[in-house]
Design an enzyme around this catalytic site. Structure first.
Site, PDB file in Angstrom:
ATOM      1  N   ASP A  54       3.273 -17.264 -41.662  1.00 57.57           N
ATOM      2  CA  ASP A  54       3.078 -16.396 -42.823  1.00 57.57           C
ATOM      3  C   ASP A  54       4.444 -15.838 -43.227  1.00 57.57           C
ATOM      4  O   ASP A  54       5.440 -16.019 -42.524  1.00 57.57           O
ATOM      5  CB  ASP A  54       2.083 -15.286 -42.483  1.00 57.57           C
ATOM      6  CG  ASP A  54       1.297 -14.815 -43.699  1.00 57.57           C
ATOM      7  OD1 ASP A  54       1.815 -14.925 -44.816  1.00 57.57           O
ATOM      8  OD2 ASP A  54       0.157 -14.336 -43.534  1.00 57.57           O
ATOM      9  N   THR A  55       4.506 -15.145 -44.328  1.00 54.82           N
ATOM     10  CA  THR A  55       5.794 -14.703 -44.870  1.00 54.82           C
ATOM     11  C   THR A  55       6.397 -13.573 -44.047  1.00 54.82           C
ATOM     12  O   THR A  55       5.848 -12.476 -43.992  1.00 54.82           O
ATOM     13  CB  THR A  55       5.621 -14.241 -46.331  1.00 54.82           C
ATOM     14  OG1 THR A  55       5.148 -15.337 -47.106  1.00 54.82           O
ATOM     15  CG2 THR A  55       6.949 -13.757 -46.912  1.00 54.82           C
TER      16      THR A  55
END
Length: 695
Positions: free
Chosen positions: A405-406
């Site tokens: 994920d970011t």
């Protein structure tokens, strides 16, 4: 068995048995040659020349077929030979890539179009265009927690720099632009990539773009766009129509591919077991088996039975399920980093992911959470080898891309806060991450690799998986799109007609006292849509539709026979979180219950609620004989026309609830985070999972 007896030429030519033997020998020799020479083996099969599109690369003709000379060396390299398998081509290209190119290939970050100010407080006064944004976007604070970062992060690099200096080829597009603008920009990006180095094309990803939602935000959903507009994910689930879900995914696939979006950061296989979680509206509800069936149709609709030139590759998220955050808090923030399983139902979370894997999802994204009170180490899933390697790779047999994920390295390193940035890269690479979302600057990952802290085979394994996805998608042959065709196809009337049907099928009728619905002809209706920000009070918007209906719409409650009140609660947004306790009562989520109760006391009322969470409605809805609310309907991101078609009888309601709603705030606060509402026991539910009436 073949005999070794010497035969005269006459016998060889005339004996039937010998002719059969000669044929068998020739066949076996050809098979051996074909196995030892895959190109020859495949060339003997019927081959279909794919469409080649090039801007700077020359087209080479060989054996009557055409190939792109992407590295401009005047010959057809194995990676340029579309007759070979994606794995064969990927291994050849991998052998030609420098360490710098490999490391850049392992990053996926935001890319911006000209005048696109994603992640910036100030908005451009100029319209977004198809030109590149050449500005670097560097932040010193965490975009989510708003706390200082240990080191600055480059959230986006100038486009030319990203491609030619950083060797980036994976991008996330956040901009909400027209089909033409997006398609023109995508072609410009691919032209740049083709001209650089080995001519490796880009792949552009996005969050969902086909849903009506009150919670659109960077990182979750783009919201309403020029694409066909469908119900929210909960609404798709409420339809209970897997065939239409598959059709939705196929239509969206066509729209995405038409403008050059070939990777979806979607969909969420997480379960809505914790009703307070601010991402419930991105799920398919609380039932794991049904969510699994939904995921199957979504993956097959976007990707097909296998990735191909028309596919959009999906990144299923968030492994191993992010719906059991402690107290409903989200791990974008340090106060929500713990995921707990008081009901012992972690295995239940895996069911939708197993379905997505079986359907062939191209990638899976682990969440930021750290498991607490389980057999797994309490460290964020991107760092957790036991979860993403042992469980996901080995036990579940997932062979695709593991995409972080970011920002788990720089922004959300839960459980690994004391590690340096390089140590975090080492830990996550060894855990199994292949593609890092967040930073556009490969410097620190490159230093980690060059220092010898990690084995290069981990990098090569990641790049191989990423290359295979690109080859399977046909991007090396034709990454370009037809701008005119994109403009005609995206959001066309036939696509929207199917979406409109989905809107009507997504609405759930929950109560219908004295068969008030459908409304009789000539009934005078006061229709109010109530949507406020927290702290706002007063009436909502009065709607008098232009479309003709059998009922008559009036402008005041006093004139009406019936009030139709559509409440769209609007609690604290995900990225507006501050760590304070979350609640589901309407008064805590942007609803002035005093005003609502005064309004509903005036006339018999039909109450429609937009459920982005399982709201608690006991402040306005009573079940006693004095209740003036005669009907209750549930919506999940839809249109006024769809709601009116239901209440006037133009369309019979068929939807079913995708989750259970708690009868009280106390019930919501006491629910076990990992246990679906339908298993919480007697006295928990007001509206039950799978509940829904019709006429």
């Amino acid at each position: 068995m073949l005999e070794r007896t010497a035969l005269s030429p006459e016998k060889i030519a005339t004996t039937p048995a010998d002719r059969i033997r000669r044929w068998l020998i020739s066949f076996l020799l050809l098979a051996v040659v074909s196995v030892s020479n895959p190109v020859l083996g495949q060339a003997n099969k019927a081959v279909t020349q794919p469409v080649l599109q090039a801007r700077s690369a020359k087209i080479i003709e060989k054996e009557g077929l055409k190939f792109k000379d992407l590295n401009r060396n005047g010959q057809v390299d194995r990676y340029e030979d579309w007759r070979l398998s994606p794995e064969e081509r990927s291994r050849d290209l991998l052998s030609k890539m420098s360490v710098e190119q490999k490391v850049g290939f392992m990053l996926i970050s935001t890319t911006r179009m000209k005048n696109d100010r994603s992640f910036e407080a100030a908005r451009s006064k100029e319209p977004i265009t198809s030109d590149f944004n050449e500005e670097d976007l560097v932040a010193e604070t965490n975009m989510f927690t708003r706390k200082p970062l240990p080191a600055p992060i480059m959230n986006a690099a100038g486009t030319t720099k990203a491609v030619t200096q950083f060797h980036l080829r994976h991008f996330i597009l956040r901009a909400n632009a027209s089909a033409r603008t997006t398609a023109e920009w995508a072609n410009k990006l691919q032209t740049l990539c083709e001209s650089d180095g080995l001519g490796i094309p880009a792949i552009v990803a996005s969050n969902p773009r086909n849903h009506i939602t009150n919670a659109a935000a960077i990182g979750t959903s783009v919201g309403k766009t020029v694409f066909s507009a469908w119900p929210g994910e909960l609404g798709l689930s409420a339809m209970r129509d897997l065939k239409l879900v598959r059709e939705f995914a196929d239509i969206a696939r066509q729209e995405w591919a038409a403008v050059g979006l070939r990777k979806g950061y979607m969909y969420m296989a997480d379960l809505a077991t914790e009703p307070r979680w601010q991402r419930v509206d991105g799920t398919f509800g609380e039932n794991a088996n049904w969510a699994g069936q939904m995921m199957t149709q979504i993956v097959l609709g976007f990707q097909g039975t296998k990735l191909g030139p028309g596919s959009v590759a999906l990144t299923t998220k968030h492994f191993p399920g992010g719906g059991a955050g402690k107290g409903g808090q989200d791990p974008h923030f340090d106060w929500g980093k713990e995921e707990v399983f008081p009901g012992g139902m972690l295995e239940n979370n895996l069911i939708p992911f197993k379905a997505a894997i079986a359907a062939g999802t191209s990638a899976i994204m682990p969440y930021y959470s750290m498991p607490v009170g389980t057999k797994y180490e309490p460290i964020a899933y991107a760092y957790n080898r036991a979860v993403i390697h042992d469980l996901l790779r080995t036990q579940l047999g997932f062979k695709g891309i593991i995409n972080s994920d970011t920002g788990p390295i720089e922004m959300m390193p839960w459980g690994a806060e004391n590690l340096s940035i390089k140590e975090r890269y080492k830990r996550t690479l060894e855990a199994g991450v292949n593609l890092y979302s967040g930073t556009a600057d490969p410097t620190l990952l490159l230093e980690t690799v060059k220092s010898g802290m990690v084995e290069i085979k981990l990098v090569d394994d990641s790049v191989l998986r990423l290359l295979m996805e690109k080859f399977a998608l046909g991007l090396f042959e034709n990454p370009y799109v037809d701008v005119e065709a994109a403009e005609r196809l995206v959001g066309n009337a036939s696509f929207q007609a199917r979406a409109d049907l989905a809107h009507r099928k997504s609405i759930v009728l929950l109560r219908n006292e004295a068969k008030t619905l459908p409304l009789k002809a000539k009934t005078k209706v006061y229709f109010e849509v109530y949507q406020k920000r927290p702290g706002e009070t007063g009436p909502g918007e009065v709607v008098t539709p232009e479309k003709p209906y059998s009922v008559d719409f009036v402008k005041t409650p006093e004139e009406a026979d019936v009030i139709l009140l559509w409440i769209r609660p609007g609690g604290r947004s995900l990225f507006g979180s501050d760590g304070s306790p979350l609640a589901l009562s309407l008064s805590k989520n942007g609803v002035d219950v005093g005003y609502i109760n005064q309004l509903t006391a005036k006339k018999p009322t039909l109450l429609a609620l937009n459920y982005s969470n399982p709201w608690v409605i006991d402040e306005i809805y009573k079940t006693d004989a004095q209740n003036r609310i005669k009907g209750v309907l549930a919506t999940f991101g839809t249109t006024p026309d769809a709601l009116l078609d239901i209440v006037t009888g133009r369309f019979k309601p068929t939807g079913k609830m995708p989750f259970t709603t708690p009868v009280s705030e106390a019930a919501a606060q006491n629910q076990k985070e990992d246990v679906p509402g339908y298993q919480e026991g007697a006295g928990y539910a007001l509206f039950k999972y799978d509940e829904g009436l019709t006429y």
